[in-house]
Design an enzyme around this catalytic site. Structure first.
Site: not given
Length: 752
Positions: A207, A240-242
């Site tokens: 995401a 999630s993206d970081w």
């Protein structure tokens, strides 16, 4: 165990029972520990979920990988060409080969998930991560994405497709809201994600940072659950993206399964990362909050504080635990997340420790990198057949360019790879001519800086880099005269000018070449007998000098084999086989996204008002002549198309047949392209859209008949009112050609 066996096993009762049994035995705290990351004790992984030793659940390691694996401990890996170069080959089988090779390198480092491929649509040609993506066209995007995912997962590594969704710019990416209509969302931006789920059974999807229609991508239930999981049937896990998760309970209810990284950059970064160590130290004082410390330090070095992720992510740790305990999130929601993560671990044999050995940074992988880069190199212009060059016809060559002696391995950011060996154009050309041609080298200008001319990004924060950013770098020549380059070009039989941009994650890029390289090309072209320009760019750039030079080669970011690739193309040892996966306009205003409201947006709102008219769809609809059209690419040989036929199938489908003959004197690749357009649409549609293609290798004098299938979805548009894909009855035009503007045959079919 093969990937096919694992895929089959993932759907069996045995696998389901194993995972269900583990979920039932886990405590609430242990479940929480499985849905967020932590620091990798080995310092290799980009993301790491620690093991559960009580139940013998192993750790899960995720590693960066669109252009090759990026090990946190600096272990060398093969530097592959940029993703846009791979897409330029228009060959899903080649994408599968690259995926399998990267998977082998990930296995060699005991990594379980490869954070690749990335395939956001090229909506904005200025996008800083364009080099990590594939195309402006959803069909080509989907085919290369499916090939890549299949290859990675055939290599016994889980693929993570990213960035979901409408993450089409780097400017303010963590705050920006993409206001995009359902039709464009479905027809352009979701299509490749749908394909990798339904056709390649992708294990994971990332995401994105941005908001979509007012809601964070990590918290967007309609995107994550209603569309991705329920409609597309995605049974993997969403990560999630970081540092992209802002509200843990909301993200959990929306459908996010794994929060990454669950740690701060000070915890993850090397000891040399002076900026983060400084922020961390200042934050220990009671009178200075972490936010204030971040603002102070980043303002000194020229970063926006929002670009630095300095706080520990507790969104799926303490925040989610508390939400489950007080009833705001039902524990069954958490169970599903754990089940999805463990399900993919079971699918790939991780629960039984069955991941096979791999190999990294080996000659065979270097060779594959070189081959992919050659296949993706695009010959844009070749007046009077200046190329290929011949050592028999040349006595001298002038090689010009600020970085023509250095390899352009890739762009900046999380996709950076550290290969053990790399070669630039100067050494590659000298090795190729082997003393038969006198090669002179002049820079002709100062070095090109990264990003938006700031040397500091969140991925490049060593003490040396920070010091150079604040105090200046005395080692970099501030001003390099163009005069020696012009003199060398005037004295040589041919001048080769290597120019480049400097794209990076975190920043968008201008479409003009930095550091007066345009003026350098013009100055050389004015005096040189023949001028060849080699572009090493992330995507389209302006070329005000295009009419002044004889040949233009787009090499993108070639990877570690840069110099060998460039030399092999210039001297005809390899065929320039690439075709443009994006349109090159003459100027920024030619593109459909050409207002501030569209990009970079106003008040963090980006309006996707162009709808489905992105890339060549816009150029065709607005009748704008591109500098180089989508699908364009020349060859060192000639191809002839004959016997083109189009037949309607059952329902709204069609079959295209075309005979292609290599009528030139060299072996080569041709990419046959079929476009479809509705003659009198009930809604506004592009004049034509790519529906099918095939890359074919033909020996000199060889011919073959290509069969292309146009499927029902290719005839359809997304009806927003009916929330459904719709095919109108009527006449449709099938155009067969060598690019979106070089059409060799047109046929009309009727859908009833």
């Amino acid at each position: 165990m093969t990937s096919e066996q694992m895929t089959t096993d993932s759907g069996t009762d045995v696998a389901s029972d194993r995972v269900d049994g583990l979920v039932n035995r886990l405590t609430l705290e242990e479940k929480i520990d499985l849905v967020h990351g932590d620091v990798d004790p080995d310092g290799i992984a980009t993301g790491y979920v620690p093991p559960n030793e009580r139940l013998d659940i192993p750790s899960l390691s995720l590693i960066d990988g669109p252009l090759g694996v990026r090990a946190g401990d600096g272990t060398p890996a093969t530097g592959f060409p940029a993703s846009i170069a791979l897409a330029s080959a228009w060959d899903p089988a080649l994408a599968r080969e690259m995926g399998e090779t990267m998977a082998a390198e990930a296995r060699a480092l005991d990594q379980d998930v490869l954070l690749a491929p990335g395939f956001n649509i090229v909506r904005v040609p200025q996008c800083g991560r364009l080099f990590e993506y594939y195309s402006e066209d959803p069909h080509l995007n989907s085919r290369i994405a499916v090939g890549s995912v299949e290859g990675i997962q055939a290599g016994d590594v889980a693929a993570c497709a990213k960035h979901y969704v409408a993450n089409n710019q780097e400017t303010a990416r963590m705050e920006m809201n993409a206001n995009v209509g359902d039709r464009a969302l479905r027809e352009l931006y979701l299509r490749a994600f749908e394909a990798v789920v339904e056709e390649a059974d992708v294990a994971s999807i990332m995401a994105a940072y941005n908001h979509v229609n007012g809601t964070h991508a990590t918290e967007n239930r309609r995107l994550l659950t209603d569309i991705l999981k329920d409609e597309f049937g995605f049974d993997g896990f969403v990560v999630s993206d970081w540092w992209a998760t802002t509200d843990g309970p909301a993200a959990a209810r929306a459908g996010l399964d794994l929060d990454m990284p669950g740690a701060t950059l000070p915890e993850m970064a090397p000891e040399t990362n002076v900026l983060y160590r400084t922020i961390d130290t200042l934050s220990t004082f009671e009178w200075l909050s972490p936010d204030d410390a971040t603002e102070l330090v980043t303002s000194i070095v020229g970063l926006e504080s929002s670009e630095c992720r300095v706080h520990r992510s507790e969104k799926f740790d303490d925040d989610l635990l508390q939400a489950v305990e007080d009833g705001r999130v039902d524990e069954s929601v958490l169970d599903e997340k754990v089940r999805r993560i463990l399900g993919q671990m079971d699918r790939f044999g991780l629960l039984e420790g069955e991941q096979p050995d791999g190999e990294i940074d080996v000659p065979a992988h270097h060779e594959r990198s070189r081959h992919i880069a050659q296949r993706g190199t695009v010959l844009l212009q070749n007046e009077d057949d200046v190329l290929p060059l011949s050592t028999e016809d040349l006595d001298s060559m002038a090689l010009v360019g600020p970085h023509a002696d250095e390899p352009k391995v890739g762009g900046g950011g999380s996709s950076e790879v550290d290969p053990s060996s790399k070669i630039g154009p100067l050494d590659g050309i000298k090795y190729r001519v082997d003393g038969d041609v006198d090669v002179s080298f002049e820079r002709g200008g100062p070095p090109v800086q990264g990003g938006d001319d700031r040397d500091v990004t969140v991925w490049n924060l060593s003490a040396e880099t920070v010091a150079d950013s604040v105090f200046g770098d005395d080692d970099d020549p501030a001003d390099v005269s163009v005069a020696p380059a012009v003199e060398a070009a005037e004295d040589a039989d041919v001048a080769v000018v290597v120019v480049q941009d400097a794209a990076t994650e975190d920043f968008d890029r201008p479409l003009s070449l930095p550091n007066n390289q345009d003026e350098l090309v013009s100055a050389v072209a004015e005096v040189a007998e023949e001028t060849v320009v080699v572009l090493r760019t992330a995507g389209p750039v302006e070329m005000p000098w295009a009419d002044e030079v004889e040949a233009i080669v787009e090499a993108w970011y070639p990877g570690q084999e840069d110099g060998r690739v460039v030399a092999s193309i210039l001297f005809g040892d390899a065929e320039p086989s690439g075709r443009l996966p994006v349109t090159f306009g003459e100027r920024p205003g030619d593109y459909s996204v050409n207002t501030r409201r569209q990009h970079p947006g106003i008040d963090f709102e980006a309006e996707y008002s162009e709808g489905v008219f992105v890339g060549y769809r816009h150029f065709d609809n607005a009748d704008i002549e591109p500098l180089f059209p989508f699908g364009h690419g020349l060859s060192y040989t000639d191809f002839e198309y004959t016997d083109v036929s189009v037949e309607s199938g059952d329902g709204p489908t069609a079959t295209v047949e075309v005979t292609v003959e290599n009528v030139g004197g060299r072996d080569g690749y041709e990419v046959v392209q079929a476009y479809l357009g509705q003659d009198d649409p009930s809604v506004e549609r592009p004049p034509k859209e790519l529906a099918a293609f095939e890359s074919v290798e033909l020996a000199a004098g060889e011919e073959t008949t290509i069969t292309l299938s146009i499927e029902e979805r290719d005839f359809a548009y997304y009806d927003e009112d009916g929330a459904a894909w719709t095919v109108d009855d009527g006449e449709y035009t099938v155009s067969v050609g060598r690019s979106s503007r070089n059409i060799v045959a047109i046929e009309t079919i009727t859908v009833e």
